[in-house]
Design an enzyme around this catalytic site. Structure first.
Site, mmCIF file in Angstrom:
data_model
loop_
_atom_site.group_PDB
_atom_site.id
_atom_site.type_symbol
_atom_site.label_atom_id
_atom_site.label_comp_id
_atom_site.label_asym_id
_atom_site.label_seq_id
_atom_site.Cartn_x
_atom_site.Cartn_y
_atom_site.Cartn_z
ATOM 1 N N CYS A 275 0.753 -1.309 -0.067
ATOM 2 C CA CYS A 275 -0.055 -0.051 0.029
ATOM 3 C C CYS A 275 0.916 1.227 0.143
ATOM 4 O O CYS A 275 0.726 2.036 -0.832
ATOM 5 C CB CYS A 275 -1.078 0.048 1.229
ATOM 6 S SG CYS A 275 -0.211 0.087 2.832
ATOM 7 N N HIS A 323 -2.575 1.264 6.926
ATOM 8 C CA HIS A 323 -3.029 1.356 5.494
ATOM 9 C C HIS A 323 -3.226 2.595 4.863
ATOM 10 O O HIS A 323 -3.595 3.448 5.672
ATOM 11 C CB HIS A 323 -4.390 0.384 5.462
ATOM 12 C CG HIS A 323 -4.484 0.156 3.769
ATOM 13 N ND1 HIS A 323 -3.784 -0.758 3.066
ATOM 14 C CD2 HIS A 323 -5.523 0.712 2.801
ATOM 15 C CE1 HIS A 323 -4.367 -0.959 1.789
ATOM 16 N NE2 HIS A 323 -5.167 0.242 1.565
ATOM 17 N N HIS A 335 -5.690 1.858 -4.352
ATOM 18 C CA HIS A 335 -4.710 1.326 -3.401
ATOM 19 C C HIS A 335 -4.356 -0.102 -3.852
ATOM 20 O O HIS A 335 -5.154 -0.506 -4.644
ATOM 21 C CB HIS A 335 -5.505 1.507 -1.880
ATOM 22 C CG HIS A 335 -6.725 0.553 -1.657
ATOM 23 N ND1 HIS A 335 -6.901 -0.159 -0.563
ATOM 24 C CD2 HIS A 335 -7.526 0.069 -2.491
ATOM 25 C CE1 HIS A 335 -8.106 -0.887 -0.701
ATOM 26 N NE2 HIS A 335 -8.394 -0.747 -1.905
#
Length: 362
Positions: A275, A323, A335
Site C-alpha cells: 500500500c 493502510h 490502493h
C-alpha cells in the site's frame, strides 16, 4: 474532473468490484451510471444468506491481513533505516580513509621537521650565537627557526585534531553498525510475522469450498459497500471540491497506471506494490518524495480535513495507520489492498478512515 474521466472511474470500479461501492442510492455523481446489462445494481444482485461461520471467517481473515499489514509497515521502516545506516557507514568509511591519508601526510611533514632539527645539532640558541662567525646571519636564521617552530606547533595541533576526528569517525561507525544490526533483527522479526500471518490466512481460505469462497468474496463486497454508503450518507462529500495540483495529477496518473498489478508486501514497483509502496512511488514520480511507510506518512505529512481533500491526497486508514490509499476524486481511492489482491479502485469510505494527509506543499 471531466465527465469522461468520471465515466472511466465509475466503469473501472464496476469492473473491479462487480458492484457499485462508490455511490450510495440517491447519491449524485457526475459520471453516468453504467448500463444495467453490463453491471447489475447491488440490490438486483442475488446474494446467498451469509452464515455466521462464514462471517467469522471473514473477520478472522481481516484480522490476519491487518496484522500482516502492521508487520509490513515495521519491515519497511526497518528496511529504510538499514539503507540509511548503510549509506552513513560508507560515508564514515570514506572519511576514515581520507583522514588516515591526511594523518600520514602530517606525520611525514613532522618527521621532516624533526630530521631538520637533528641536522642543526639541536644546540641552544645562545651556544649557536657564540659559535657563529656571522652573528647577522645567525639572527636571520634564528627568525626562520622561530617561524619553523610555530609551524611545527601548528602541525602537531593539526595532527591531534585529525587523530581526534578519526577516533570520532570510528566511534560513529561502530554505533551505526550496532543500529544496523538491531534494525536487521527487527526486519527479520517483521518478515517472520508477515509470512506467518499470510500463511495462516491462505490456509484458512484454502479450506473453503468454491461456493463458500464466492460467498466470502460477496461478504467482503457487502461490507465495503455498507461502509462506503454510510460514509457518503454522512454528507462528507457535500463540500469536497478541491482541485488537484499539477503534482497531484501526476501522482494520480502514476497510481492509475499501476491498476491490476499485484500486491506484494515490501514491494515498491514497478511490477508489484504494497500500500505505501504505491503511494510513495506515485509521489516520488510526481517530484515530491514522501516517507516510505503509511505510519510515517501519517506522522510527517501535513494533515488536512476530509472535507478539504483533493485528488492526490493520501487517506490513512485504521487507528494504527496501517493502510494508506490515494484519493482520486468522486469519493474514490486507488490502493494496493492486501496479499492476493491487485492495485484497484475502491470507495474511500470502505475502510475506517484515520485522517487525510497532503504530500505537496502547493
Amino acid at each position: 474532473m471531466g465527465t469522461g474521466r468520471r465515466t472511466l472511474i465509475a466503469t473501472a470500479v464496476t469492473v473491479v468490484c462487480a458492484i457499485s461501492v462508490l455511490a450510495a442510492p440517491g447519491t449524485a455523481f457526475a459520471a453516468p451510471t453504467p448500463t444495467p446489462t453490463a453491471t447489475p445494481s447491488p440490490a438486483a444482485s442475488p446474494t446467498p444468506a451469509p452464515s455466521k461461520d462464514l462471517e467469522a471467517v471473514r473477520l478472522k481473515l481481516d484480522g490476519l491481513y491487518h496484522d500482516a499489514a502492521v508487520a509490513t509497515d515495521a519491515y519497511n521502516a526497518a528496511e529504510e533505516k538499514t539503507k540509511k545506516q548503510s549509506a552513513e557507514i560508507v560515508a564514515l568509511a570514506k572519511k576514515i580513509v581520507a583522514g588516515q591519508a591526511r594523518l600520514d601526510g602530517l606525520k611525514d611533514r613532522a618527521g621532516a621537521a624533526a630530521r631538520s632539527q637533528y641536522r642543526t645539532g639541536g644546540l641552544p640558541d645562545a651556544a649557536r650565537l657564540m659559535l657563529s662567525d656571522n652573528p647577522g646571519e645567525f639572527l636571520d636564521g634564528a627568525g626562520r627557526v622561530i617561524e619553523g617552530q610555530r609551524a611545527t606547533r601548528g602541525l602537531i595541533e593539526e595532527m591531534t585534531r585529525t587523530q581526534q576526528d578519526l577516533k570520532q569517525y570510528a566511534a560513529d561507525a561502530s554505533t551505526q553498525w550496532a543500529r544496523l544490526e538491531t534494525d536487521r533483527k527487527a526486519r527479520a522479526t517483521a518478515k517472520k510475522k508477515i509470512t506467518t500471518q499470510i500463511a495462516a490466512a491462505e490456509k484458512l481460505e484454502s479450506r473453503l469450498e468454491k461456493r463458500d469462497k464466492e460467498r466470502l468474496a460477496e461478504l467482503e463486497r457487502q461490507a465495503a459497500y455498507k461502509a462506503q454508503t454510510a460514509w457518503l450518507d454522512s454528507g462528507v462529500l457535500k463540500d469536497v471540491n478541491g482541485k488537484a495540483t499539477a503534482e497531484g495529477k501526476a501522482a494520480v496518473a502514476y497510481a492509475t497506471a499501476q491498476l491490476g498489478k499485484p500486491y506484494v508486501w515490501g514491494a515498491e514497483g514497478p511490477d508489484s506494490y504494497d500500500c505505501s509502496g504505491l503511494t510513495s512511488q506515485a509521489w516520488a514520480a510526481a517530484g515530491d518524495p514522501v516517507p516510505r511507510t503509511s505510519q510515517e506518512q501519517w506522522k510527517q505529512l501535513r494533515h488536512v480535513d476530509v472535507r478539504d481533500m483533493r485528488p492526490g491526497d493520501l487517506i490513512i486508514y485504521f487507528d494504527d495507520a496501517s493502510h494508506v490509499a490515494m484519493y482520486i476524486g468522486d469519493g474514490a481511492i486507488i490502493h494496493a489492498p492486501r496479499p492476493g489482491r491487485t492495485v484497484t479502485i475502491a470507495g474511500a469510505g470502505s475502510m475506517p478512515i484515520l485522517g487525510v494527509v497532503r504530500p505537496d506543499a502547493n
